[in-house]
Enzyme design. Structure first.
Site, short mmCIF file in Angstrom:
data_model
loop_
_atom_site.label_atom_id
_atom_site.label_comp_id
_atom_site.label_asym_id
_atom_site.label_seq_id
_atom_site.Cartn_x
_atom_site.Cartn_y
_atom_site.Cartn_z
N SER A 100 0.84 -1.14 0.11
CA SER A 100 -0.06 -0.02 0.02
C SER A 100 0.92 1.32 0.06
O SER A 100 1.94 1.19 0.46
CB SER A 100 -0.85 0.09 1.10
N GLU A 132 -7.05 -10.10 -7.52
CA GLU A 132 -7.97 -9.06 -7.57
C GLU A 132 -8.40 -8.58 -8.94
O GLU A 132 -9.53 -8.48 -9.50
CB GLU A 132 -7.69 -7.93 -6.50
N LYS A 189 1.29 -3.59 4.35
CA LYS A 189 0.45 -4.20 3.68
C LYS A 189 1.04 -5.35 2.44
O LYS A 189 1.90 -4.93 2.03
CB LYS A 189 -0.63 -3.44 2.84
#
Ligand code: ARG
Length: 479
Positions: free
Chosen positions: A290, A303, A296
């Site tokens: 991130s 996705e 992260k």
């Protein structure tokens, strides 16, 4: 041949291809609006292949001379080289790939180039090009589907006996093996493969010879062209040949199902990788961090596969809608078939390729999978079945076990933590052999029939899939 030089802006010498019929040229905006060469240049190789077969047939039946044919061959060889070297100048004033190549051919070889289009129209030409192009892409996608299946088979084999919870309603249901779970996707992909192979039969028919819509008055030999281009036969009605794109719609439908399957698998990978589930980890090369949260590690690649499924579904609807209002025969609407089709092929190809690599990199956290089974009363059905085998009616057994689950849950225990005495308070049919039945391994092993989750069954399903794949590959090698 997809990354070519952008088309040159129109210059006076190429302002309009058929100016003889018109008293004024189209506006710049209309020219841009109607041109397809920015994207259909991708069909160049197929277009040249189709033209060469058409020319060879024209020479065979005596419509053009052997000298014309040899000039056309020489010109097309030069054009092919120019396109590969990216020196070919695409011009939007020439509208599309067909007119660009023909104009260049005439520039290189002169009059013989002007005779190539005899007995042919862009309508049957473009339909032929798309079919030739799509046929090769289908073969490529079929092979990639097989590579992905092989990758999943290897992982499934490694985890034929790895216990994980099977879910319904995303609630822990019964123990399954991770290998069995993966084999579900192999089944889906096998059907996807079969759909593509079947769709290819309807793609692989020759439209050329239909000309604009009604056929042609030249003594053409369509079967000769079909054989030269490797088509299984000819499209038998000229109006249908130039106008329908059902073969492309069918392909995109099959592609949408492939993406749907990849999307479901992606969704599972994402859930399994989330910290609150923690069944797997994915290699770093498929993840991103991130920009604000330094800790992260996000599953961006699955996705995106899930997200890209939306665009392929959209392409399917686009093509269906494109077709639904068209009267026979060819309409310019059909020029809109290409971008959805091209993007579908690109999206499915990349998704399959990435997924095969990603699947082999899955790191399985076996303890977490097993613990999730233990926490979820996943063997409650096994206890009910145990009672049934001792003569209790299934509904009564179900009720007795439900009460046992309630007691265990209240005291924060698993079914196998209950003492024999406690268990016997729910049914006097229970004896101390019950504990073997309550283990997840015992539960999985008991489902030992074709299609069941027993490790033995998973291994034979893998063996069958491997035989199927190698037979299919052997067949494509012969074809
Ligand atoms: N670029 C056109 C297409 O993709 C080729 C066929 C044009 N035919 C015509 N009659 N305008 O459909």
């Amino acid at each position: 041949m997809s990354a070519q030089k952008p088309p040159a802006e129109t210059n006076a010498s190429t302002a309009k291809v058929w100016s003889g019929r018109f008293s004024e040229p189209v506006t710049e905006l209309v020219k841009r609006f109607t041109a397809s060469v920015t994207f259909d240049q991708r069909l160049a190789r197929a277009d040249i292949q189709g033209s060469l077969a058409h020319a060879a047939m024209l020479a065979k039946v005596g419509v053009i001379s052997p000298q014309d044919l040899s000039d056309i061959g020489r010109g097309m060889a030069q054009i092919t080289a120019e396109i590969s070297a990216e020196t070919f100048e695409w011009d939007i004033a020439r509208e599309d790939v067909h007119m660009n190549i023909e104009a260049r051919l005439i520039a290189i070889i002169g009059d013989a180039g002007k005779r190539l289009h005899t007995g042919r129209s862009r309508n049957d030409q473009v339909a032929t090009d798309i079919r030739l192009w799509l046929r090769d892409e289908i073969d490529d996608l079929v092979e990639r589907l097989r590579v992905l299946q092989s990758a999943l088979l290897d992982v499934a084999n490694h985890h034929a006996a790895t216990i994980m919870p099977g879910f319904t309603h995303l609630q822990v249901a019964q123990p399954v093996t991770f290998g069995h779970h993966l084999m579900a996707y192999v089944e889906m992909l096998a059907r996807d493969e079969a759909r593509l192979v079947d769709c290819r039969k309807r793609v692989n028919r020759l439209p050329l010879g239909a000309a604009a819509l009604a056929g042609t008055s030249y003594p053409i030999d369509r079967q000769h062209v079909a054989d030269a281009l490797g088509f299984d036969g000819v499209c038998e009605n000229s109006l249908d040949a130039v106008s329908d794109r059902d073969f492309a719609i069918e392909f995109v439908g099959a592609a949408a199902l492939i993406m749907t399957h990849l999307s479901r698998f992606s969704e599972e990978l994402i859930i399994w990788m989330s910290q609150s589930v923690a069944f797997i980890d994915l290699p770093d090369r498929f993840c991103y961090s991130s920009s604000i949260m330094p800790q992260k590690k996000n599953p961006d690649v699955p996705e995106l596969i899930r997200g890209k499924t939306g665009r392929v579904n959209g392409h399917l609807v686009a093509l269906l809608t494109l077709m639904k209002g068209q009267p026979l025969a060819y309409n310019k609407d059909n020029q809109e078939d290409k971008e959805p089709l091209f993007d579908t092929v690109d999206t499915v190809r990349d998704s399959l390729t990435i997924m095969a690599d990603l699947a082999t990199g899955i790191v399985v956290k076996e303890d977490n999978m097993r613990n999730a089974v233990l926490k979820g009363f996943a063997t409650a059905t096994d206890l009910a079945d145990y009672l049934v085998k001792r003569g209790v009616a299934f509904r009564d057994a179900h009720e007795a076990v439900a009460t046992a689950v309630r007691l265990a849950n209240q005291s924060n225990r698993r079914l196998e933590d209950l003492s024999l005495e406690e268990l016997r308070s729910f049914s006097s049919h229970i004896t101390d052999d019950v504990y073997a039945v309550l283990s997840p391994e015992g539960s999985a092993a008991a489902r030992n029939h074709i299609g069941g989750t027993a490790p033995e069954q998973v291994r034979s399903a893998i063996a069958r899939a491997r035989i199927r794949l190698s037979a299919a590959r052997g067949q494509s090698a012969i074809a």
